[in-house]
Motif scaffolding. Structure first.
Motif, PDB file in Angstrom:
ATOM      1  N   MET A   1      34.879  42.026  39.860  1.00 20.41           N
ATOM      2  CA  MET A   1      35.447  42.073  38.523  1.00 20.41           C
ATOM      3  C   MET A   1      36.403  43.263  38.430  1.00 20.41           C
ATOM      4  N   PRO A   2      37.281  43.257  37.448  1.00 24.79           N
ATOM      5  CA  PRO A   2      38.240  44.352  37.306  1.00 24.79           C
ATOM      6  C   PRO A   2      37.592  45.738  37.181  1.00 24.79           C
ATOM      7  N   ASP A   3      36.371  45.787  36.630  1.00 28.22           N
ATOM      8  CA  ASP A   3      35.703  47.078  36.462  1.00 28.22           C
ATOM      9  C   ASP A   3      34.943  47.526  37.704  1.00 28.22           C
ATOM     10  N   THR A  31      33.601  35.709  33.443  1.00 29.21           N
ATOM     11  CA  THR A  31      34.756  36.500  33.848  1.00 29.21           C
ATOM     12  C   THR A  31      35.404  37.131  32.620  1.00 29.21           C
ATOM     13  N   PRO A  32      36.199  38.177  32.816  1.00 26.51           N
ATOM     14  CA  PRO A  32      36.894  38.795  31.685  1.00 26.51           C
ATOM     15  C   PRO A  32      37.849  37.822  30.973  1.00 26.51           C
ATOM     16  N   GLN A  33      38.282  36.783  31.677  1.00 26.40           N
ATOM     17  CA  GLN A  33      39.185  35.792  31.081  1.00 26.40           C
ATOM     18  C   GLN A  33      38.450  34.784  30.208  1.00 26.40           C
TER      19      GLN A  33
END
Length: 80
Positions: A1-3, A31-33
């Motif tokens: 994930m981005p984080d 997901t963040p999306q």
């Protein structure tokens, strides 16, 4: 994930090596999306019940890495 976080999935059906043990749960992550992504690995993809169970857990997308090398196949493009 981005984080930098990640999901862990254990293959459900391991039969190629006696030193491996199978997982016991279907993995679906958010997901963040806003998508819910399910994961099935290799032979797990061949069993429609696994795909259905992953969808019932809310998966919108299925990540399905699958390698078919080492199997007899009629396909001239197979890994053999």
């Amino acid at each position: 994930m981005p984080d930098g976080s990640f999901a862990k999935h254990r293959k459900l059906h391991t039969f190629v090596n006696p030193n491996m043990s199978s997982g016991n749960d279907y993995t679906v992550v958010d997901t963040p999306q806003g998508w819910r992504v399910g994961i099935l690995i290799c032979w797990d993809n061949n069993l429609v019940e696994n795909v259905r169970a992953t969808a019932l857990k809310g998966a919108d997308i299925l990540l399905a890495p699958h390698q078919t090398g080492g199997c007899d196949s009629r396909s001239p493009k197979a890994m053999g």
